[in-house]
Write a protein that holds these residues in place. Structure first.
Motif, short mmCIF file in Angstrom:
data_model
loop_
_atom_site.label_atom_id
_atom_site.label_comp_id
_atom_site.label_asym_id
_atom_site.label_seq_id
_atom_site.Cartn_x
_atom_site.Cartn_y
_atom_site.Cartn_z
N PHE A 4 -14.18 0.77 17.64
CA PHE A 4 -14.67 0.10 18.21
C PHE A 4 -16.22 -0.31 17.52
N LEU A 5 -16.58 0.75 16.67
CA LEU A 5 -18.18 -0.10 15.67
C LEU A 5 -18.12 -0.36 14.72
N LEU A 6 -16.39 -0.17 14.37
CA LEU A 6 -15.70 -1.55 13.05
C LEU A 6 -15.23 -3.06 14.06
N PHE A 7 -15.12 -2.47 15.11
CA PHE A 7 -14.90 -3.84 16.03
C PHE A 7 -15.93 -4.52 16.45
N SER A 8 -16.95 -4.34 16.46
CA SER A 8 -17.33 -5.22 16.71
C SER A 8 -18.73 -6.00 15.65
N PHE A 9 -17.85 -5.89 14.49
CA PHE A 9 -17.83 -6.35 13.12
C PHE A 9 -16.84 -7.30 12.82
N VAL A 10 -16.30 -8.08 13.55
CA VAL A 10 -14.79 -8.54 13.09
C VAL A 10 -15.14 -10.20 12.66
N GLN A 11 -14.90 -10.08 11.78
CA GLN A 11 -15.13 -11.99 12.24
C GLN A 11 -13.95 -12.68 11.12
N GLU A 12 -12.55 -11.45 11.39
CA GLU A 12 -11.10 -12.61 11.13
C GLU A 12 -10.29 -11.93 11.30
N LEU A 13 -8.80 -12.71 12.12
CA LEU A 13 -8.11 -12.06 12.64
C LEU A 13 -7.07 -10.79 11.89
N TRP A 14 -7.18 -11.28 10.28
CA TRP A 14 -6.62 -9.80 9.77
C TRP A 14 -7.70 -8.87 9.98
N GLN A 15 -9.08 -8.55 10.24
CA GLN A 15 -9.68 -7.79 9.67
C GLN A 15 -9.60 -7.21 11.90
N PHE A 16 -9.30 -7.86 12.84
CA PHE A 16 -9.10 -7.56 14.29
C PHE A 16 -7.67 -7.05 14.17
N TYR A 17 -6.66 -7.47 13.20
CA TYR A 17 -5.42 -6.18 13.49
C TYR A 17 -5.80 -5.01 12.75
N GLY A 18 -6.02 -4.93 11.68
CA GLY A 18 -6.31 -3.49 10.87
C GLY A 18 -7.61 -2.91 11.57
N VAL A 19 -8.63 -3.06 12.43
CA VAL A 19 -9.53 -2.46 13.12
C VAL A 19 -8.28 -1.55 14.38
N PHE A 20 -7.68 -2.79 15.21
CA PHE A 20 -6.58 -2.58 16.30
C PHE A 20 -5.61 -0.94 15.86
N LEU A 21 -5.31 -1.09 14.92
CA LEU A 21 -4.41 -0.53 14.22
C LEU A 21 -5.28 1.24 14.20
N GLU A 31 -20.07 -10.12 29.84
CA GLU A 31 -19.90 -11.38 29.66
C GLU A 31 -21.28 -11.56 29.89
N SER A 32 -21.86 -10.07 29.93
CA SER A 32 -23.80 -10.22 29.83
C SER A 32 -24.09 -9.72 28.40
N HIS A 33 -23.98 -9.55 28.00
CA HIS A 33 -24.32 -9.14 26.75
C HIS A 33 -23.02 -9.64 25.46
N GLY A 34 -21.98 -9.86 25.28
CA GLY A 34 -20.96 -10.03 24.09
C GLY A 34 -20.33 -9.24 23.71
N PHE A 35 -18.90 -9.36 22.84
CA PHE A 35 -18.31 -8.39 23.08
C PHE A 35 -18.83 -7.70 21.50
N ARG A 36 -19.58 -7.69 20.86
CA ARG A 36 -19.89 -6.88 19.88
C ARG A 36 -20.86 -6.05 19.91
N VAL A 37 -22.08 -6.37 20.84
CA VAL A 37 -22.48 -5.32 21.55
C VAL A 37 -21.74 -4.47 22.51
N THR A 38 -20.48 -4.77 23.36
CA THR A 38 -20.50 -3.75 24.01
C THR A 38 -19.23 -3.12 23.22
N THR A 39 -18.24 -3.24 21.99
CA THR A 39 -17.68 -2.67 21.47
C THR A 39 -18.28 -1.65 20.42
#
Length: 275
Positions: free
Chosen positions: A107-124, A176-184
């Motif tokens: 989840f820490l890495l999730f907050s820094f996602v910029q590209e779709l392929w990064q999201f794929y790797g992080v979610f794995l 909604e209040s702080h964005g997905f980066r702060v939340t994750t």
């Protein structure tokens, strides 16, 4: 003969139970429910909120995002037997510590996602962590500590999954209040903060601490020490090897039923919120 390291732990379980007059297994159900609530909220019930957030943030299509979740489910199916083997060999306590640490880092890495392929790797990574220390490890612990009351104990532990669903609005509010980066990022920090103290409360088997499943009294003159995995099976239950279990019709009926229900439930959990 218990090791020196095992003696303080054994005394802790005994004193903890006597001081409160409650079998230690019931306290472990609270730990299991808490950990399953956290896993359910972030990885299972809360999937739809992250789907909406990523769509709004990056404009990625639902098809592209669903691919990551599908790939993660395939990873879980492949690693499932390995995770079960590790729980038997390493024990629930260590698996929870390892799994939830990976989950928090994911989840820490999730907050820094910029590209779709990064999201794929992080979610794995996130799925790997939840698989190692989540549902399978908790249910294994419950099975070890309860026999006659196993169904009730399992229901109590599994209530954490439903409680996680009730807390999804908190995740949505945070996004909604702080964005997905702060939340994750906050989710990752919280998981890493609680995993060590919660994992230290976990005990793999009651026999290792002079106790028996359900809190039953030991036979007079007998003293339970550390035992193997087979000692968790009571005399009234048939004992199956892996090979024997795979040859039974009941195993495959349960497997197909679990697979079918999981596919539908996970699909609904992912796409219900965007609807």
């Amino acid at each position: 003969m218990p090791s020196r390291a095992g003696v303080p732990q054994r005394q802790f379980v005994s004193l903890f139970g006597r001081a409160r007059g409650v079998f230690y297994g019931w306290w472990l159900l609270g730990v299991a429910a808490s950990l399953l609530t956290l896993m359910s909220l972030t990885v299972f019930q809360g999937l739809g909120t992250f789907l909406v957030a990523l769509q709004n943030q990056f404009g990625w299509s639902r098809t592209a995002l669903s691919g990551a979740f599908s790939l993660a489910r395939a990873e879980g199916a492949i690693l499932g037997p390995i995770e079960g083997f590790l729980v038997d060999k390493v024990g629930t306590r260590r698996m929870v510590l390892i799994g939830y640490t990976i989950l928090g880092l994911g989840f820490l890495l999730f907050s820094f996602v910029q590209e779709l392929w990064q999201f794929y790797g992080v979610f794995l990574v996130i799925t790997l962590g939840s698989g190692l220390g989540g549902w399978l490890a908790m249910i294994s612990m419950v099975n070890n500590w309860f026999s006659r009351r196993r169904a009730f104990a399992m229901a109590v532990a599994m209530s954490g999954i439903h409680l996680g669903g009730m807390l999804v609005p908190l995740v949505a509010f945070g996004i909604e209040s702080h964005g997905f980066r702060v939340t994750t990022f906050g989710i990752g920090v919280f998981i890493l903060a609680v995993v060590l103290p919660l994992s230290r409360l976990i005990r793999n088997r009651p026999e290792e601490y002079g106790l028996r499943p359900d809190g039953d009294s030991a036979a007079p003159g007998s003293e339970q020490g550390p035992t193997t995995a087979d000692s968790a099976v009571t005399a009234s239950e048939p004992a199956f090897t892996v090979r024997q279990a795979l040859r039974t019709q009941a195993f495959w009926v349960l497997t197909v039923a679990q697979l079918s229900s999981s596919v539908s439930i996970v699909t609904l959990a992912l796409h219900l919120v965007p609807k």
